[in-house]
Design an enzyme around this catalytic site. Structure first.
Site, PDB file in Angstrom:
ATOM      1  CB  ALA A   1      47.517  49.996  21.410  1.00 13.44           C
TER       2      ALA A   1
ATOM      3  N   GLY B   1      45.776  50.154  15.542  1.00 20.43           N
ATOM      4  CA  GLY B   1      46.174  48.764  15.436  1.00 20.43           C
ATOM      5  C   GLY B   1      45.130  47.897  14.771  1.00 20.43           C
TER       6      GLY B   1
ATOM      7  CD  GLU C   1      49.621  49.740  13.083  1.00 20.64           C
ATOM      8  OE1 GLU C   1      50.739  50.177  12.782  1.00 20.64           O
ATOM      9  OE2 GLU C   1      49.191  49.695  14.259  1.00 20.64           O
TER      10      GLU C   1
ATOM     11  CD  GLU D   1      48.163  54.393  15.118  1.00 18.56           C
ATOM     12  OE1 GLU D   1      47.944  53.183  15.276  1.00 18.56           O
ATOM     13  OE2 GLU D   1      47.690  55.040  14.158  1.00 18.56           O
TER      14      GLU D   1
END
Length: 267
Positions: free
Chosen positions: A71, A115, A118, A138
């Site tokens: 992100a 991310g 992910e 994170e």
């Protein structure tokens, strides 16, 4: 071979015969995801799903250093949204909760953090360069891997290793990822997109409806939804909403933007 290229804000979309290559196009920001990326990638997946000539999709990042840095924390610190407006159900980067029946291959050309990992976990197959790495940092930013990472990583590699990665936030190398079955192949730096396209072409010679039905069946998809993940997404959203009210969740992105160590308060 048919080839065409379309440039959108946040993503570069290129047709290579029956393969659609989607490139996250923010190299100056290490391909961090903002709303423009989610719009570009999500829109490309919609096009791939409805176009019968597209048999497989390759997703990669621009440049040679980062597949995706996750992100855009600077955007978060400014209060900006990261999802595609009007299509928030696609999830992070327009992809992580956006099921399509065409096989998707992640061509990981460098670091895949947060991310970025992910995104790779959301793909069906992963080809990585030798210098690639995978991690969910994170917890180092006061956040959680809310785009599927916390439940998909333990489902794809041994639980002990997955929990170590989740708890410490430390990455693993492409070699270790291959050892534990997280990825399909490691190739020389600079060749990962070509290797992923070659794999996509091996898929594309097969009967497309058979491949697509097989993918839906393998994932237990009903009505375009992976039924086994529905409750996990609900739990993830609940935890995320609770965490985002904390002081630490605000401190993490702010400290990152200010290039300083965070000061955690556990509240």
């Amino acid at each position: 071979m048919t080839s065409s290229t379309v440039t959108q804000d946040g993503a570069l979309v290129e047709r290579r015969g029956n393969v659609l290559v989607v490139t996250i196009n923010r190299p100056d920001a290490r391909n961090a995801v903002n709303a423009a990326v989610s719009i570009g990638v999500g829109g490309a997946l919609v096009e791939a799903e409805k176009n019968p000539e597209i048999r497989a999709v390759v997703i990669t990042g621009a440049g040679d250093k980062s597949f995706c840095a996750g992100a855009d924390l600077k955007a978060i610190s400014r209060g900006e949204g990261l999802h595609a407006p009007g299509n928030e159900h696609w999830g992070f980067a327009g992809f992580v909760n956006h099921f399509i029946s065409k096989p998707v291959i992640a061509a990981v050309n460098g670091t895949a953090l947060g991310g970025g990992t992910e995104l790779a976990l959301a793909a069906d197959l992963i080809v990585a360069s030798e210098s690639a790495s995978f991690g969910l940092p994170e917890v180092k930013r006061g956040l959680i891997a809310g785009a599927g990472g916390v439940f998909r990583l333990p489902a794809q590699i041994p639980q002990r290793l997955a929990m170590e990665m989740i708890f410490t936030g430390d990455p693993i190398s492409a070699a270790r990822a291959l050892e534990f079955g997280l990825i399909n192949e490691v190739v020389a730096d600079g060749t990962v997109v070509e290797a992923a396209v070659a794999l996509a072409e091996r898929i594309s010679v097969n009967a497309p409806l058979s491949v697509q039905a097989s993918k839906r069946l393998a994932y237990g998809v009903f009505g375009g939804v992976r039924v086994d993940e529905t409750e996990k997404w609900n739990l993830s959203a609940t935890e995320w909403d609770g965490l985002m009210d904390s002081e630490d969740a605000k401190e993490g992105p702010l400290a990152f933007a200010e290039k300083r160590a965070p000061v955690w308060k556990a509240r």
